[in-house]
Design a protein around this motif. Structure first.
Motif, PDB file in Angstrom:
ATOM      1  N   GLY A 195      -2.237  10.753  -1.971  1.00 12.69           N
ATOM      2  CA  GLY A 195      -3.041  11.606  -1.091  1.00 12.69           C
ATOM      3  C   GLY A 195      -3.109  10.935   0.280  1.00 12.69           C
ATOM      4  N   PRO A 196      -3.814  11.576   1.232  1.00 12.03           N
ATOM      5  CA  PRO A 196      -3.742  11.135   2.653  1.00 12.03           C
ATOM      6  C   PRO A 196      -4.834  10.160   3.093  1.00 12.03           C
ATOM      7  N   ARG A 197      -5.823   9.848   2.208  1.00 15.32           N
ATOM      8  CA  ARG A 197      -7.032   9.190   2.722  1.00 15.32           C
ATOM      9  C   ARG A 197      -6.783   7.792   3.281  1.00 15.32           C
ATOM     10  N   LEU A 198      -6.058   6.950   2.553  1.00 16.70           N
ATOM     11  CA  LEU A 198      -5.878   5.561   3.014  1.00 16.70           C
ATOM     12  C   LEU A 198      -5.058   5.526   4.305  1.00 16.70           C
ATOM     13  N   GLU A 199      -3.993   6.298   4.330  1.00 17.86           N
ATOM     14  CA  GLU A 199      -3.130   6.278   5.521  1.00 17.86           C
ATOM     15  C   GLU A 199      -3.916   6.763   6.742  1.00 17.86           C
ATOM     16  N   GLU A 200      -4.684   7.861   6.567  1.00 16.48           N
ATOM     17  CA  GLU A 200      -5.446   8.394   7.714  1.00 16.48           C
ATOM     18  C   GLU A 200      -6.535   7.434   8.178  1.00 16.48           C
ATOM     19  N   ALA A 201      -7.044   6.637   7.247  1.00 13.43           N
ATOM     20  CA  ALA A 201      -8.106   5.678   7.626  1.00 13.43           C
ATOM     21  C   ALA A 201      -7.512   4.350   8.090  1.00 13.43           C
ATOM     22  N   GLY A 202      -6.193   4.197   7.924  1.00 10.15           N
ATOM     23  CA  GLY A 202      -5.553   2.925   8.322  1.00 10.15           C
ATOM     24  C   GLY A 202      -5.979   1.764   7.437  1.00 10.15           C
ATOM     25  N   ILE A 203      -6.294   2.077   6.178  1.00 16.53           N
ATOM     26  CA  ILE A 203      -6.738   1.037   5.226  1.00 16.53           C
ATOM     27  C   ILE A 203      -5.578   0.714   4.270  1.00 16.53           C
ATOM     28  N   PRO A 204      -5.233  -0.572   4.143  1.00 15.24           N
ATOM     29  CA  PRO A 204      -4.036  -0.912   3.358  1.00 15.24           C
ATOM     30  C   PRO A 204      -4.224  -0.853   1.843  1.00 15.24           C
ATOM     31  N   LYS A 346      -8.732 -12.795  -0.046  1.00 20.05           N
ATOM     32  CA  LYS A 346      -7.875 -13.989  -0.015  1.00 20.05           C
ATOM     33  C   LYS A 346      -6.600 -13.713   0.795  1.00 20.05           C
ATOM     34  N   LEU A 347      -6.131 -12.448   0.708  1.00 22.33           N
ATOM     35  CA  LEU A 347      -4.888 -12.067   1.415  1.00 22.33           C
ATOM     36  C   LEU A 347      -5.178 -11.487   2.790  1.00 22.33           C
ATOM     37  N   GLY A 348      -6.477 -11.434   3.151  1.00 23.82           N
ATOM     38  CA  GLY A 348      -6.830 -10.936   4.489  1.00 23.82           C
ATOM     39  C   GLY A 348      -6.589  -9.443   4.648  1.00 23.82           C
ATOM     40  N   LEU A 349      -6.829  -8.693   3.554  1.00 22.85           N
ATOM     41  CA  LEU A 349      -6.552  -7.240   3.597  1.00 22.85           C
ATOM     42  C   LEU A 349      -7.856  -6.452   3.525  1.00 22.85           C
ATOM     43  N   ALA A 350      -7.974  -5.449   4.393  1.00 17.93           N
ATOM     44  CA  ALA A 350      -9.144  -4.559   4.347  1.00 17.93           C
ATOM     45  C   ALA A 350      -9.022  -3.633   3.136  1.00 17.93           C
ATOM     46  N   ALA A 394       3.695  -1.895   2.555  1.00 17.60           N
ATOM     47  CA  ALA A 394       2.550  -1.470   1.724  1.00 17.60           C
ATOM     48  C   ALA A 394       2.802  -1.830   0.271  1.00 17.60           C
ATOM     49  N   ILE A 395       4.055  -1.639  -0.149  1.00 19.05           N
ATOM     50  CA  ILE A 395       4.433  -1.999  -1.532  1.00 19.05           C
ATOM     51  C   ILE A 395       4.241  -3.503  -1.742  1.00 19.05           C
ATOM     52  N   GLN A 396       4.669  -4.286  -0.761  1.00 14.06           N
ATOM     53  CA  GLN A 396       4.530  -5.755  -0.865  1.00 14.06           C
ATOM     54  C   GLN A 396       3.057  -6.158  -0.934  1.00 14.06           C
ATOM     55  N   ARG A 397       2.231  -5.556  -0.067  1.00 13.08           N
ATOM     56  CA  ARG A 397       0.791  -5.871  -0.079  1.00 13.08           C
ATOM     57  C   ARG A 397       0.178  -5.519  -1.433  1.00 13.08           C
ATOM     58  N   GLY A 398       0.497  -4.332  -1.913  1.00 11.19           N
ATOM     59  CA  GLY A 398      -0.087  -3.890  -3.190  1.00 11.19           C
ATOM     60  C   GLY A 398       0.321  -4.789  -4.343  1.00 11.19           C
ATOM     61  N   ALA A 399       1.597  -5.188  -4.380  1.00 12.36           N
ATOM     62  CA  ALA A 399       2.079  -6.036  -5.485  1.00 12.36           C
ATOM     63  C   ALA A 399       1.461  -7.428  -5.409  1.00 12.36           C
TER      64      ALA A 399
END
Ligand code: HGY
Ligand code: MN
Ligand code: MN
Length: 413
Positions: A195-204, A346-350, A394-399
């Motif tokens: 869905g569009p929520r994370l991309e529209e909010a710029g949240i990783p 720890k990874l500095g991700l919002a 995004a795939i790298q951050r998520g993994a």
């Protein structure tokens, strides 16, 4: 800091995408189909090459594990995973990302000899997309299978027992996949948001708080086949017309009388006999509705059933209602959510907490233990379509978030 190998993960995503690949892009890899079974064999090979112990349970769930040869309450494991089946003309990440990122995490832990107090395992659940009955594999694993497998069938009429037999499984033994309570210490699944929520909010990273319930039913309007030319309009008992009327009124009802997040869809329509010069005698609609609140879902289902009867009366024909499946909305574990957020810090991700408007196997695991989900943004919010995609970063951050979450859960977080 320990990290996943994006090139290796990407190469596996591209390799898996070849099973059921469509000429114009995307995949169709229905559970138990030949492409799905070839993909299962490939996945087992990749798991073994990565040094994992592997097994397939009676419900066709495929496992790879590090530090244990099976799941047992004696050595509660931290489990991750998702699914390798897809919707028709689906994307290459829905499900595949969670299975292959889980495999990548376990392989990196093994290669770096990173200690982990609990065993780690990754699962590929059967028929998550519910072609034969929703979330089949994880329901069986969690002891939540209901109904009679002999009656479960795909929209095209293919019976589950036959599809599973063709793939070498006995559907009547699927319930034997039930795993003793306590064998899974916690479950965390990486998935695209769809869905569009994370991309529209710029949240990783999305941290899932709750997962919607989905109710699916078959609504069959039974009128009268007639000659499309000679039958006077006022005498026609047109089943498709009733179906169309129902579709419009049911959508209006769910949008106006549901909650602010209720949604509904009719994705399969079958008209019989199905010729342009015959007034449709029968119209079958697969109707689903979703909401994170079980009470809202229950009420809407009852109201739409009453609506179907009202439409049938208006069009002077009959209607038959057959429930297909109902998944229970689930709350995700506070402990797992907090562990995901710590990994992101720890990874500095919002991060952002959100509910999942898609159903997932995690909602079954949440009914038997601590379960949670990590979302990454979907480009344009696109999913269940061939151009479903997420950025490699995004795939790298998520993994990597999955990797650090698994390690924290395995060491007692
Ligand atoms: O339909 C769903 O919500 C999921 O993609 N199976
Ligand atoms: Mn999925
Ligand atoms: Mn899906």
């Amino acid at each position: 800091m320990i990290a996943i190998s994006l090139p290796r993960l990407t190469s596996r995503i591209n390799a898996l995408a070849r099973f059921g690949a469509l000429p114009g892009g995307g995949v169709t890899r229905s559970c138990w189909s030949a492409p799905h079974e070839e993909a299962r064999a490939w996945l087992l090979g990749e798991m073994r090459a990565a040094g994992l112990a592997t097994w397939v349970d009676p419900a066709g769930n495929t496992f790879g594990s590090l530090g244990a040869r099976a799941l047992s309450p004696e050595t509660p494991a931290v489990l991750t995973g998702s699914h390798i089946d897809t919707v028709p003309e689906g994307g290459v990440l829905d499900g595949a990302l969670g299975v292959l990122a889980g495999l990548e995490c376990l392989q990196v832990v093994r290669e770096t000899n990173t200690p982990h107090a609990k065993p780690l395992a990754v699962a590929a659940w059967s028929d998550e997309e519910g072609r034969y009955g929703s979330l089949f594999g994880s329901r069986a694993f969690c002891g939540l299978l209901e109904g009679n497998v002999d009656e479960m069938a795909a929209p095209d009429g293919t019976r589950l027992v036959d599809a599973m037999a063709h793939a070498g499984f006995d559907a009547r033994r699927a319930a034997d996949a039930r795993t003793p309570k306590g064998a899974v210490s916690s479950y965390v699944e990486l998935h695209i948001e769809q869905g569009p929520r994370l991309e529209e909010a710029g949240i990783p990273i999305g941290v899932v708080e709750a997962i919607v319930g989905v109710r699916r039913s078959r609504v069959v309007f039974v009128g009268q086949a007639d000659h499309a030319g000679t039958t006077p309009m006022e005498r026609r008992r047109d089943a498709f017309l009733a179906g169309a009327d129902y579709a419009l009124r049911a959508r209006e009802h769910v949008v106006t009388r549901g909650s602010s997040v209720s949604v509904t869809n009719i994705g399969v329509v079958r008209v019989h006999p199905g010729a342009s010069n015959i007034v449709p005698g029968r119209a079958e609609l697969l109707h689903e509705m979703r909401d994170p609140d079980p009470g809202v879902l229950e009420r809407l289902a009852k109201e739409c059933a009453a609506l179907a009867h009202d439409v049938a009366r208006t069009h002077r024909l009959a209607v038959e209602l057959y429930p297909i499946s109902a998944t229970t909305p689930a709350q995700c574990s506070a402990r797992v959510q907090a562990t995901i957020e710590k990994a992101c810090a720890k990874l500095g991700l919002a991060t952002r907490r959100l509910y999942s408007a898609a159903g997932h196997d995690a909602q079954n695991l949440a009914r038997v233990g601590d379960a949670g989900m990590i979302f990454i943004p979907s480009q344009g919010g696109r999913s269940h379509r061939v151009d479903e995609m997420s950025d490699p970063a995004a795939i790298q951050r998520g993994a990597n978030v999955l990797l650090h979450t698994l390690l924290a859960l395995a060491d007692g977080a």
